[in-house]
Design a protein around this motif. Structure first.
Motif, PDB file in Angstrom:
ATOM      1  N   HIS A 127       0.811  -1.220   0.000  1.00 57.54           N
ATOM      2  CA  HIS A 127       0.000   0.000   0.000  1.00 57.54           C
ATOM      3  C   HIS A 127       0.845   1.272   0.000  1.00 57.54           C
ATOM      4  N   PHE A 128       2.166   1.136  -0.071  1.00 53.90           N
ATOM      5  CA  PHE A 128       3.020   2.309   0.089  1.00 53.90           C
ATOM      6  C   PHE A 128       2.840   3.312  -1.049  1.00 53.90           C
ATOM      7  N   GLU A 129       2.857   2.851  -2.278  1.00 59.51           N
ATOM      8  CA  GLU A 129       2.752   3.764  -3.421  1.00 59.51           C
ATOM      9  C   GLU A 129       1.390   4.438  -3.477  1.00 59.51           C
ATOM     10  N   ALA A 130       0.319   3.668  -3.328  1.00 61.20           N
ATOM     11  CA  ALA A 130      -1.034   4.228  -3.411  1.00 61.20           C
ATOM     12  C   ALA A 130      -1.295   5.223  -2.287  1.00 61.20           C
ATOM     13  N   SER A 131      -0.820   4.914  -1.097  1.00 62.22           N
ATOM     14  CA  SER A 131      -1.056   5.810   0.029  1.00 62.22           C
ATOM     15  C   SER A 131      -0.315   7.133  -0.140  1.00 62.22           C
ATOM     16  N   GLY A 132       0.803   7.122  -0.869  1.00 62.42           N
ATOM     17  CA  GLY A 132       1.548   8.351  -1.095  1.00 62.42           C
ATOM     18  C   GLY A 132       0.893   9.255  -2.116  1.00 62.42           C
ATOM     19  N   MET A 133       0.097   8.681  -3.036  1.00 58.07           N
ATOM     20  CA  MET A 133      -0.578   9.476  -4.061  1.00 58.07           C
ATOM     21  C   MET A 133      -1.984   9.886  -3.649  1.00 58.07           C
ATOM     22  N   HIS A 134      -2.385   9.501  -2.466  1.00 55.97           N
ATOM     23  CA  HIS A 134      -3.721   9.829  -1.958  1.00 55.97           C
ATOM     24  C   HIS A 134      -3.858  11.337  -1.755  1.00 55.97           C
ATOM     25  N   ALA A 135      -5.103  11.820  -1.759  1.00 59.93           N
ATOM     26  CA  ALA A 135      -5.345  13.248  -1.500  1.00 59.93           C
ATOM     27  C   ALA A 135      -4.758  13.672  -0.165  1.00 59.93           C
ATOM     28  N   ARG A 136      -4.756  12.751   0.778  1.00 62.77           N
ATOM     29  CA  ARG A 136      -4.100  12.983   2.069  1.00 62.77           C
ATOM     30  C   ARG A 136      -2.980  11.956   2.190  1.00 62.77           C
ATOM     31  N   PRO A 137      -1.779  12.297   1.762  1.00 62.45           N
ATOM     32  CA  PRO A 137      -0.671  11.344   1.785  1.00 62.45           C
ATOM     33  C   PRO A 137      -0.483  10.737   3.169  1.00 62.45           C
ATOM     34  N   HIS A 138      -0.305   9.424   3.187  1.00 63.75           N
ATOM     35  CA  HIS A 138      -0.152   8.722   4.457  1.00 63.75           C
ATOM     36  C   HIS A 138       0.670   7.470   4.218  1.00 63.75           C
ATOM     37  N   VAL A 139       0.827   6.680   5.219  1.00 63.37           N
ATOM     38  CA  VAL A 139       1.519   5.408   5.089  1.00 63.37           C
ATOM     39  C   VAL A 139       0.763   4.377   5.915  1.00 63.37           C
ATOM     40  N   ILE A 140       0.661   3.175   5.383  1.00 63.87           N
ATOM     41  CA  ILE A 140      -0.049   2.099   6.064  1.00 63.87           C
ATOM     42  C   ILE A 140       0.950   1.195   6.781  1.00 63.87           C
ATOM     43  N   VAL A 141       0.714   0.994   8.064  1.00 66.68           N
ATOM     44  CA  VAL A 141       1.504   0.057   8.858  1.00 66.68           C
ATOM     45  C   VAL A 141       0.672  -1.201   9.033  1.00 66.68           C
ATOM     46  N   ALA A 142       1.140  -2.291   8.464  1.00 68.62           N
ATOM     47  CA  ALA A 142       0.405  -3.559   8.518  1.00 68.62           C
ATOM     48  C   ALA A 142       0.981  -4.440   9.609  1.00 68.62           C
ATOM     49  N   LEU A 143       0.172  -4.734  10.596  1.00 70.01           N
ATOM     50  CA  LEU A 143       0.567  -5.647  11.662  1.00 70.01           C
ATOM     51  C   LEU A 143      -0.032  -7.008  11.360  1.00 70.01           C
ATOM     52  N   ILE A 144       0.748  -8.041  11.522  1.00 68.92           N
ATOM     53  CA  ILE A 144       0.239  -9.386  11.278  1.00 68.92           C
ATOM     54  C   ILE A 144       0.699 -10.282  12.417  1.00 68.92           C
ATOM     55  N   GLY A 145      -0.234 -11.088  12.920  1.00 70.88           N
ATOM     56  CA  GLY A 145       0.121 -11.983  14.017  1.00 70.88           C
ATOM     57  C   GLY A 145      -1.108 -12.584  14.637  1.00 70.88           C
ATOM     58  N   ARG A 146      -0.899 -13.226  15.773  1.00 65.98           N
ATOM     59  CA  ARG A 146      -2.000 -13.811  16.524  1.00 65.98           C
ATOM     60  C   ARG A 146      -2.366 -12.865  17.652  1.00 65.98           C
ATOM     61  N   PHE A 147      -3.604 -12.391  17.640  1.00 64.47           N
ATOM     62  CA  PHE A 147      -4.057 -11.437  18.613  1.00 64.47           C
ATOM     63  C   PHE A 147      -5.106 -12.046  19.528  1.00 64.47           C
ATOM     64  N   LYS A 148      -5.258 -11.440  20.660  1.00 57.52           N
ATOM     65  CA  LYS A 148      -6.206 -11.935  21.664  1.00 57.52           C
ATOM     66  C   LYS A 148      -7.607 -12.049  21.070  1.00 57.52           C
ATOM     67  N   SER A 149      -8.286 -13.153  21.400  1.00 59.10           N
ATOM     68  CA  SER A 149      -9.671 -13.411  20.986  1.00 59.10           C
ATOM     69  C   SER A 149      -9.803 -13.691  19.493  1.00 59.10           C
ATOM     70  N   GLU A 150      -8.690 -13.932  18.794  1.00 59.79           N
ATOM     71  CA  GLU A 150      -8.769 -14.233  17.380  1.00 59.79           C
ATOM     72  C   GLU A 150      -8.103 -15.574  17.083  1.00 59.79           C
ATOM     73  N   VAL A 151      -8.467 -16.166  15.973  1.00 64.20           N
ATOM     74  CA  VAL A 151      -7.940 -17.467  15.594  1.00 64.20           C
ATOM     75  C   VAL A 151      -7.083 -17.299  14.340  1.00 64.20           C
ATOM     76  N   GLY A 152      -5.892 -17.856  14.378  1.00 67.25           N
ATOM     77  CA  GLY A 152      -5.006 -17.794  13.217  1.00 67.25           C
ATOM     78  C   GLY A 152      -4.331 -16.444  13.079  1.00 67.25           C
ATOM     79  N   LEU A 153      -3.644 -16.261  11.915  1.00 71.99           N
ATOM     80  CA  LEU A 153      -2.942 -15.012  11.643  1.00 71.99           C
ATOM     81  C   LEU A 153      -3.902 -13.997  11.056  1.00 71.99           C
ATOM     82  N   ASN A 154      -3.836 -12.758  11.523  1.00 74.89           N
ATOM     83  CA  ASN A 154      -4.732 -11.720  11.051  1.00 74.89           C
ATOM     84  C   ASN A 154      -3.972 -10.422  10.836  1.00 74.89           C
ATOM     85  N   TYR A 155      -4.473  -9.624   9.895  1.00 72.68           N
ATOM     86  CA  TYR A 155      -3.903  -8.311   9.611  1.00 72.68           C
ATOM     87  C   TYR A 155      -4.641  -7.237  10.394  1.00 72.68           C
TER      88      TYR A 155
END
Length: 322
Positions: free
Chosen positions: A149-177
């Protein structure tokens, strides 16, 4: 009775913050004892009656008896509980650290390996602070998720950056973003997009596109504590050169920590800037959801980003005001 005696014996051990260990250290034995009991043949006599998402367990485990309940309560009252949380890092200290990192990045004779180390260090600090993450959550950053998402987020009307976290989180099953949106440049001048972009560029030189963003030499995700030596080194530099930014601080390792200093610092900053509670909660929505006891459906990263895009203005309000 035997479990209580063992807990008393453990309570005499030397502690880190006081002469003896804290109550929080000895109470873990109660959980260990009860887990071992319920895993044994004796523990299979328990009856479970379930209703909705709650359950009631009938057990004859001694550590759940009246005696043990009163014993644990008495230990807590007599021992007390001394805690020493990580000191919040101020914006001024972080700005000084980022200035030294920028100087390192632009220094003569810097190698690609050194650039990678500097870029990762800067990105770690800014993700921690601007996203309001705890130290152990930052290593969950996924390289492919950020890059996608780095390129698209930079060309957005409001430039930003996406931080993607992936792992096993509380109350969830399997790997999730979990995708978190940060502005390219905050009000105070912090530049998370620039530093994350530098990390992506250095990985591109090595032909690496997948896996943890923060990894060791074997490609495995690092633990947050691996960043402590570098963090303390930067803090000591600030202490020596700008002591007015750290009044009353003598030992940075005793006061600060990578696990909570950034989280506590940005929370204090957000309150000081007068950010509404709903803005802070929107930034921490995934964590609040995990603590709600519900189970989140597993969605693809693209579906997650669609959800983020629909509420982008709200999500960026937190980081843009820092």
């Amino acid at each position: 009775m035997g479990g209580a005696v063992v807990m008393l014996d453990i309570s005499l051990n030397k502690g880190q913050l006081a002469a003896h260990v804290q109550f929080g250290s000895i109470r873990r034995f109660r959980s260990a004892f009860s887990n071992a009991y319920h895993a044994s043949a004796e523990g299979q006599k328990a009856v479970v009656m379930a209703k909705d998402t709650r359950k009631l367990v009938v057990t004859d485990c001694p550590s759940y008896g009246s005696f043990f309940e009163r014993f644990v309560k008495g230990c807590h009252k007599r021992m007390g509980e001394l805690t020493k949380p990580d000191k919040a890092i101020s914006l001024e200290i972080l700005m000084e650290i980022m200035t030294t990192l920028e100087q390192d990045w632009n220094s003569d004779g810097i190698t690609d390996a050194m650039r990678m180390e500097v870029a990762l260090e800067g990105a770690f600090y800014l993700i921690s602070y601007c996203a309001g993450l705890r130290g152990e959550e930052v290593p969950l950053t996924d390289l492919h998720g950020v890059k996608e998402h780095f390129e698209a987020s930079g060309m957005h009307a409001r430039p930003h950056v996406i931080v993607a976290l992936i792992g096993r989180f509380k109350s969830e099953v399997g790997l999730n973003y979990h995708l978190m949106a940060l502005v390219s440049v905050t009000k105070s001048g912090l530049e998370p997009r620039k530093w994350i972009g530098r990390v992506l560029d250095e990985y591109a030189k090595l032909g690496i596109t997948h896996g943890p963003m923060f990894r060791n030499g074997y490609g495995q995700r690092i633990k947050a504590s691996a960043m402590d030596p570098k963090f303390f080194g930067r803090l000591n530099f600030v202490l020596v050169n700008k002591p007015h930014l750290m009044p009353g601080i003598e030992d940075v390792e005793d006061e600060y920590g990578i696990h909570r200093s950034f989280r506590r610092g940005v929370t204090s900053r957000a309150v000081d800037m007068g950010l509404p509670t709903d803005v802070i909660e929107a930034n921490n929505r995934w964590r609040k959801f995990n603590n709600s006891g519900a189970s989140r459906p597993s969605l693809s990263m693209k579906e997650h980003y669609t959800d983020v895009a629909l509420t982008l203005n709200q999500r960026l309000r937190f980081s843009e005001n820092l």
